[in-house]
Scaffold this motif. Structure first.
Motif, PDB file in Angstrom:
ATOM      1  N   LYS A   1      40.340  38.839  47.008  1.00  0.00           N
ATOM      2  CA  LYS A   1      38.968  38.584  46.562  1.00  0.00           C
ATOM      3  C   LYS A   1      38.922  38.326  45.061  1.00  0.00           C
ATOM      4  O   LYS A   1      38.185  37.454  44.602  1.00  0.00           O
ATOM      5  CB  LYS A   1      38.071  39.772  46.906  1.00  0.00           C
ATOM      6  CG  LYS A   1      37.799  39.928  48.370  1.00  0.00           C
ATOM      7  CD  LYS A   1      36.908  41.136  48.613  1.00  0.00           C
ATOM      8  CE  LYS A   1      36.673  41.332  50.087  1.00  0.00           C
ATOM      9  NZ  LYS A   1      35.853  42.506  50.367  1.00  0.00           N
ATOM     10  N   LEU A   2      39.699  39.074  44.308  1.00  0.00           N
ATOM     11  CA  LEU A   2      39.737  38.892  42.860  1.00  0.00           C
ATOM     12  C   LEU A   2      40.254  37.494  42.497  1.00  0.00           C
ATOM     13  O   LEU A   2      39.675  36.806  41.654  1.00  0.00           O
ATOM     14  CB  LEU A   2      40.620  39.962  42.211  1.00  0.00           C
ATOM     15  CG  LEU A   2      40.812  39.831  40.702  1.00  0.00           C
ATOM     16  CD1 LEU A   2      39.505  40.089  39.990  1.00  0.00           C
ATOM     17  CD2 LEU A   2      41.886  40.764  40.222  1.00  0.00           C
TER      18      LEU A   2
ATOM     19  N   ILE B   1      40.320  34.808  44.418  1.00  0.00           N
ATOM     20  CA  ILE B   1      39.364  33.781  44.859  1.00  0.00           C
ATOM     21  C   ILE B   1      38.206  33.700  43.873  1.00  0.00           C
ATOM     22  O   ILE B   1      37.758  32.607  43.512  1.00  0.00           O
ATOM     23  CB  ILE B   1      38.858  34.097  46.293  1.00  0.00           C
ATOM     24  CG1 ILE B   1      40.000  33.884  47.295  1.00  0.00           C
ATOM     25  CG2 ILE B   1      37.661  33.220  46.647  1.00  0.00           C
ATOM     26  CD1 ILE B   1      39.675  34.324  48.704  1.00  0.00           C
ATOM     27  N   TRP B   2      37.717  34.846  43.414  1.00  0.00           N
ATOM     28  CA  TRP B   2      36.652  34.874  42.411  1.00  0.00           C
ATOM     29  C   TRP B   2      37.111  34.182  41.127  1.00  0.00           C
ATOM     30  O   TRP B   2      36.352  33.424  40.524  1.00  0.00           O
ATOM     31  CB  TRP B   2      36.222  36.306  42.140  1.00  0.00           C
ATOM     32  CG  TRP B   2      35.174  36.423  41.088  1.00  0.00           C
ATOM     33  CD1 TRP B   2      35.319  36.900  39.833  1.00  0.00           C
ATOM     34  CD2 TRP B   2      33.816  36.026  41.200  1.00  0.00           C
ATOM     35  NE1 TRP B   2      34.145  36.833  39.150  1.00  0.00           N
ATOM     36  CE2 TRP B   2      33.187  36.299  39.967  1.00  0.00           C
ATOM     37  CE3 TRP B   2      33.049  35.470  42.220  1.00  0.00           C
ATOM     38  CZ2 TRP B   2      31.854  36.031  39.725  1.00  0.00           C
ATOM     39  CZ3 TRP B   2      31.720  35.205  41.984  1.00  0.00           C
ATOM     40  CH2 TRP B   2      31.137  35.492  40.756  1.00  0.00           C
ATOM     41  N   LEU B   3      38.331  34.431  40.719  1.00  0.00           N
ATOM     42  CA  LEU B   3      38.886  33.785  39.527  1.00  0.00           C
ATOM     43  C   LEU B   3      38.963  32.264  39.705  1.00  0.00           C
ATOM     44  O   LEU B   3      38.628  31.507  38.792  1.00  0.00           O
ATOM     45  CB  LEU B   3      40.274  34.346  39.205  1.00  0.00           C
ATOM     46  CG  LEU B   3      40.972  33.701  38.012  1.00  0.00           C
ATOM     47  CD1 LEU B   3      40.288  34.119  36.722  1.00  0.00           C
ATOM     48  CD2 LEU B   3      42.419  34.058  37.990  1.00  0.00           C
TER      49      LEU B   3
ATOM     50  N   ILE C   1      37.135  30.374  41.702  1.00  0.00           N
ATOM     51  CA  ILE C   1      35.767  29.834  41.695  1.00  0.00           C
ATOM     52  C   ILE C   1      35.245  29.760  40.255  1.00  0.00           C
ATOM     53  O   ILE C   1      34.645  28.758  39.853  1.00  0.00           O
ATOM     54  CB  ILE C   1      34.837  30.699  42.580  1.00  0.00           C
ATOM     55  CG1 ILE C   1      35.213  30.525  44.049  1.00  0.00           C
ATOM     56  CG2 ILE C   1      33.373  30.325  42.357  1.00  0.00           C
ATOM     57  CD1 ILE C   1      34.507  31.481  44.984  1.00  0.00           C
ATOM     58  N   THR C   2      35.511  30.806  39.477  1.00  0.00           N
ATOM     59  CA  THR C   2      35.087  30.818  38.080  1.00  0.00           C
ATOM     60  C   THR C   2      35.748  29.690  37.301  1.00  0.00           C
ATOM     61  O   THR C   2      35.096  29.016  36.495  1.00  0.00           O
ATOM     62  CB  THR C   2      35.438  32.168  37.433  1.00  0.00           C
ATOM     63  OG1 THR C   2      34.868  33.204  38.202  1.00  0.00           O
ATOM     64  CG2 THR C   2      34.943  32.243  36.015  1.00  0.00           C
TER      65      THR C   2
ATOM     66  N   SER D   1      42.000  27.573  31.895  1.00  0.00           N
ATOM     67  CA  SER D   1      41.449  28.331  33.022  1.00  0.00           C
ATOM     68  C   SER D   1      41.948  27.792  34.356  1.00  0.00           C
ATOM     69  O   SER D   1      42.261  28.566  35.271  1.00  0.00           O
ATOM     70  CB  SER D   1      39.925  28.327  32.970  1.00  0.00           C
ATOM     71  OG  SER D   1      39.446  26.999  33.126  1.00  0.00           O
TER      72      SER D   1
ATOM     73  N   ALA E   1      44.311  29.849  37.065  1.00  0.00           N
ATOM     74  CA  ALA E   1      43.920  29.979  38.471  1.00  0.00           C
ATOM     75  C   ALA E   1      45.021  29.450  39.393  1.00  0.00           C
ATOM     76  O   ALA E   1      45.323  30.057  40.434  1.00  0.00           O
ATOM     77  CB  ALA E   1      42.622  29.232  38.720  1.00  0.00           C
TER      78      ALA E   1
END
Length: 137
Positions: free
Chosen positions: A3-4, A6-8, A10-11, A37, A41
């Motif tokens: 989850k972390l 995937i969140w990264l 998306i960010t 960035s 990712a």
């Protein structure tokens, strides 16, 4: 962990979209941030299956540090360029305001030459009558 990451990701995609689609004054800085960035990712995505979770986080942190260093180096170069241009402008203003010095000195030089040289008078007054100490009179 997933989850972390995937969140990264998306960010990173949102940040890249904002950087590329928004009008920004300095594109080089925006590109450095966006590419850093996206690279962080991508490396995190690649590392999440093969390495422990803390290694992925360390890789993200390291790549963020490299990106920040590149960003600050660009900022420092721009600041130095601004200071150099500012100094050049000051120098040009000084040259424009100041009258040419050689012309003034050339006018005063002949006046000094025409003045008679004053010679020391033969009469001795005041402290001149006392000889130097230790030299004997």
């Amino acid at each position: 962990m997933i989850k972390l990451l995937i969140w990264l990701m998306i960010t990173a995609v949102v940040m890249a979209g904002v950087v590329f689609f928004k009008k920004i004054e300095n594109k080089k800085k925006a590109y450095i941030v966006a590419i850093g960035s996206l690279f962080a990712a991508a490396v995190a995505l690649w590392m999440q299956g093969n390495f422990a979770w803390h290694m992925s986080l360390l890789a993200i942190l390291g790549l963020s540090l490299v990106t920040a260093l590149l960003f600050m180096k660009m900022e420092e170069r721009e600041q130095q360029e601004k200071e150099r241009l500012k100094q050049e402008r000051k120098d040009r203003k000084k040259q424009a305001v100041e009258p040419p010095k050689p012309a003034i000195e050339a006018e005063k030089a002949p006046e000094r030459e025409t003045e008679p040289v004053k010679e020391k008078s033969e009469k001795v007054f005041g402290m001149e009558s006392i000889g130097p100490v230790g030299k004997g009179n």
